[in-house]
Design an enzyme around this catalytic site. Structure first.
Site, short mmCIF file in Angstrom:
data_model
loop_
_atom_site.label_atom_id
_atom_site.label_comp_id
_atom_site.label_asym_id
_atom_site.label_seq_id
_atom_site.Cartn_x
_atom_site.Cartn_y
_atom_site.Cartn_z
N THR A 1 3.51 10.47 -7.62
CA THR A 1 4.09 9.93 -6.38
C THR A 1 5.44 9.25 -6.59
OG1 THR A 1 3.80 8.21 -4.70
CG2 THR A 1 2.62 7.88 -6.74
N GLU B 1 6.16 6.61 -5.29
CA GLU B 1 5.91 5.16 -5.38
C GLU B 1 6.07 4.66 -6.82
OE1 GLU B 1 5.14 2.78 -2.91
OE2 GLU B 1 5.67 4.37 -1.50
N TYR C 1 -1.29 0.45 -6.66
CA TYR C 1 -1.40 1.91 -6.49
C TYR C 1 -0.41 2.63 -7.40
CZ TYR C 1 -0.37 6.45 -4.29
OH TYR C 1 -0.13 7.79 -4.05
N LYS D 1 -1.04 5.15 -10.56
CA LYS D 1 -0.50 6.52 -10.55
C LYS D 1 0.39 6.75 -11.78
CE LYS D 1 -1.80 8.92 -6.85
NZ LYS D 1 -2.42 10.25 -6.90
P1 NDP Z 1 -5.72 11.02 1.41
O1 NDP Z 1 -5.93 9.56 1.34
O2 NDP Z 1 -5.63 11.68 2.75
O3 NDP Z 1 -6.87 11.77 0.59
C1 NDP Z 1 -7.37 11.22 -0.59
C2 NDP Z 1 -8.61 11.98 -1.01
O4 NDP Z 1 -9.17 11.36 -2.18
C3 NDP Z 1 -9.73 11.99 0.05
O5 NDP Z 1 -10.34 13.26 0.06
C4 NDP Z 1 -10.69 10.96 -0.49
O6 NDP Z 1 -12.02 11.15 -0.08
C5 NDP Z 1 -10.57 11.20 -1.97
N1 NDP Z 1 -11.10 10.10 -2.78
C6 NDP Z 1 -10.88 8.78 -2.62
N2 NDP Z 1 -11.55 8.07 -3.55
C7 NDP Z 1 -12.23 8.97 -4.31
C8 NDP Z 1 -13.11 8.87 -5.41
N3 NDP Z 1 -13.46 7.69 -5.93
N4 NDP Z 1 -13.62 10.01 -5.94
C9 NDP Z 1 -13.30 11.21 -5.41
N5 NDP Z 1 -12.49 11.38 -4.36
C10 NDP Z 1 -11.94 10.27 -3.82
O7 NDP Z 1 -4.39 11.35 0.57
P2 NDP Z 1 -3.31 12.52 0.77
O8 NDP Z 1 -4.01 13.77 1.07
O9 NDP Z 1 -2.25 12.02 1.65
O10 NDP Z 1 -2.68 12.58 -0.68
C11 NDP Z 1 -3.23 13.44 -1.69
C12 NDP Z 1 -2.85 12.91 -3.06
O11 NDP Z 1 -1.43 12.88 -3.18
C13 NDP Z 1 -3.33 11.50 -3.34
O12 NDP Z 1 -3.63 11.42 -4.71
C14 NDP Z 1 -2.10 10.65 -3.03
O13 NDP Z 1 -2.14 9.44 -3.73
C15 NDP Z 1 -1.00 11.56 -3.50
N6 NDP Z 1 0.28 11.40 -2.85
C16 NDP Z 1 0.36 11.46 -1.49
C17 NDP Z 1 1.58 11.34 -0.87
C18 NDP Z 1 1.69 11.44 0.62
O14 NDP Z 1 2.77 11.13 1.14
N7 NDP Z 1 0.66 11.88 1.33
C19 NDP Z 1 2.82 11.15 -1.65
C20 NDP Z 1 2.62 11.21 -3.08
C21 NDP Z 1 1.40 11.32 -3.65
P3 NDP Z 1 -12.60 10.46 1.28
O15 NDP Z 1 -12.20 11.39 2.38
O16 NDP Z 1 -14.05 10.44 1.01
O17 NDP Z 1 -11.98 9.12 1.41
P1 GDP Z 2 3.83 4.33 1.35
O1 GDP Z 2 5.26 4.70 1.17
O2 GDP Z 2 2.90 5.19 0.55
O3 GDP Z 2 3.55 2.89 1.16
O4 GDP Z 2 3.50 4.73 2.87
P2 GDP Z 2 3.21 3.86 4.18
O5 GDP Z 2 3.35 4.80 5.32
O6 GDP Z 2 1.94 3.11 4.05
O7 GDP Z 2 4.39 2.79 4.21
C1 GDP Z 2 5.74 3.18 4.28
C2 GDP Z 2 6.61 1.95 4.54
O8 GDP Z 2 6.35 1.48 5.86
C3 GDP Z 2 6.37 0.78 3.60
O9 GDP Z 2 7.62 0.25 3.21
C4 GDP Z 2 5.66 -0.24 4.48
O10 GDP Z 2 5.91 -1.61 4.13
C5 GDP Z 2 6.29 0.06 5.83
N1 GDP Z 2 5.52 -0.44 6.97
C6 GDP Z 2 5.98 -1.26 7.95
N2 GDP Z 2 5.00 -1.58 8.80
C7 GDP Z 2 3.88 -0.93 8.36
C8 GDP Z 2 2.54 -0.88 8.83
O11 GDP Z 2 2.17 -1.51 9.83
N3 GDP Z 2 1.66 -0.10 8.12
C9 GDP Z 2 2.05 0.60 7.01
N4 GDP Z 2 1.17 1.39 6.38
N5 GDP Z 2 3.31 0.54 6.53
C10 GDP Z 2 4.22 -0.22 7.19
#
Ligand code: NDP
Ligand code: GDP
Length: 351
Positions: free
Chosen positions: A127, A129, A151, A155
């Site tokens: 990520t 992040e 987080y 990662k």
């Molecule tokens: P989501 O939060 O939508 O999905 C996360 C998944 O991980 C869910 O299926 C969740 O299951 C599962 N999970 C959580 N805890 C566990 C565990 N203990 N054991 C097994 N499975 C688990 O994330 P995204 O789809 O948005 O992201 C996918 C991946 O990419 C993640 O690793 C995220 O950190 C990473 N990522 C995402 C970005 C984004 O912008 N979306 C950017 C960069 C990286 P359940 O449904 O049961 O909660």
């Molecule tokens: P991230 O980049 O994975 O942390 O994705 P988020 O969508 O959770 O947050 C993106 C940015 O939005 C971060 O800088 C947060 O501090 C900002 N932000 C501002 N207000 C909010 C809020 O109410 N919820 C979340 N999730 N983020 C917020």
């Protein structure tokens, strides 16, 4: 069928659902892991109409034995590790669980792969992040990582382990350093979806205000279905490597808010309030990714613009809430999600 088997951990999440859909169109047999929850969580697979087309295996990254069983049962050619505690905000509330799932969980998975399916190709969801609150005008594969949240720290540990297993044991283990990517399937706590869900409710008279934290942070936002294709391309490349996947554009949270309210003909300033509880102890203020390497070596390029992305999300949430008001039933997350005002934060003073 192409006779290949893919295993997607975290198939119930945003990326897992889109990736499964993409792999099915490529002819893969798709296995996905799910974990037992008190309320089953298959709405995204149902929303994409692929629930019946994937095989589900119970697995928790906290439980090595369930990982081993999953690898034995699926015998995958390609493994996409998308499972994580993926929300930065929650990682400040639960830093230990986040570290154990998002960080150590990947070490457990790599060890199991090394022992059971060492020929499988492995993708790790790294990520942007990990760059933390950096001062660079853009970030790429050579930019140093200075994580700013539990987080991101977890990662970065996982990312480092993938590199160690690639070098040390010769695993085909790659990472995609993905910048934020969004869609109508985005988790509802993330800021884009929180905004589009609230704007739809405000437009339809269900709610009146939207509370947010830091509006000045900048993010490089892309469209999730395009990003899962990059994951696949990373595993089709001839050698395991790390790739930034991004749009090379950055926008403030306020710009996203403005775009969403304008789309439905409302003035955001009449509805948005700042609540300190949504500000993080440390935030990442600026992300803009240079995806030149992915473009050159994988032929990948983003297509959906910032404005198009916001419109896709707002239109989807407006349609869902309209259907909901009309009594139409469908699989969806927002209708039973409590207003975040009810959720306390440890950052609040309780006395
Ligand atoms: P989501 O939060 O939508 O999905 C996360 C998944 O991980 C869910 O299926 C969740 O299951 C599962 N999970 C959580 N805890 C566990 C565990 N203990 N054991 C097994 N499975 C688990 O994330 P995204 O789809 O948005 O992201 C996918 C991946 O990419 C993640 O690793 C995220 O950190 C990473 N990522 C995402 C970005 C984004 O912008 N979306 C950017 C960069 C990286 P359940 O449904 O049961 O909660
Ligand atoms: P991230 O980049 O994975 O942390 O994705 P988020 O969508 O959770 O947050 C993106 C940015 O939005 C971060 O800088 C947060 O501090 C900002 N932000 C501002 N207000 C909010 C809020 O109410 N919820 C979340 N999730 N983020 C917020």
């Amino acid at each position: 069928m192409n006779n290949k088997v893919a295993l997607v951990t975290g198939i119930t999440g945003q990326d897992g659902a889109y990736l499964a859909q993409f792999l099915l169109t490529k002819g893969y047999k798709v296995y996905g892991t799910y974990r037992r929850l008190s309320t089953p969580n298959f709405w995204r697979l149902q929303y994409l109409n692929i629930f019946d087309d994937v095989e589900l295996l119970p697995c928790d990254l906290l439980d090595s034995y369930s990982i081993i069983e999953t690898l034995r049962a699926s015998k995958p050619d390609e493994i996409y590790n998308l499972a994580a505690q993926s929300f930065v905000g929650a990682s400040f509330e639960q830093p230990i669980a986040s570290g154990e799932i998002t960080g150590l969980g990947v070490a457990k998975l790599l060890e199991a792969i090394r022992l059971i399916v060492p020929e499988a190709r492995f993708y790790q969801a790294s990520t942007s992040e990990m760059y933390g609150d950096n001062k660079h005008s853009y970030q790429d594969e050579k930019t140093e990582f200075v994580p700013s949240s539990p987080y991101a720290a977890a990662k970065l540990y996982a990312h480092s382990m993938v590199n160690i297993y690639r070098q040390g044991y010769g695993l085909f283990a790659s990472t995609g350093i993905l910048f934020n990517h969004e869609s109508p399937l985005r988790g509802i706590e993330f800021v884009t979806r929180k905004i589009t869900n609230a704007v739809a409710k405000i437009k339809l008279g269900i709610e009146d205000t939207l509370e947010l934290g830091n509006l000045d942070a900048k993010r490089d936002w892309g469209f999730a279905p395009e990003y899962v294709e990059a994951m696949w391309l990373i595993l089709q490349h001839d050698k395991a490597d790390d790739f930034v996947v991004a749009t090379n554009e950055t926008h403030t949270i306020q710009e996203f808010v403005e775009r969403a309210f304008t789309r439905v003909g409302l003035n955001w300033e009449n509805h948005v309030k700042i609540n300190e509880k949504f500000k993080r102890p440390v935030d990442v203020n600026y992300l803009k990714g240079n995806y030149a390497k992915a473009n050159e070596l994988l032929g990948w390029t983003p297509k959906t613009t910032f404005a198009e992305l916001a419109d896709i999300m707002i239109d989807a949430d407006l349609e869902r809430w309209t259907n909901w008001q009309n009594g139409i039933h469908f699989s969806w997350d927002a209708w039973n999600y409590p207003n975040e005002k009810k959720i306390l934060s440890r950052k609040l003073k309780y006395d």
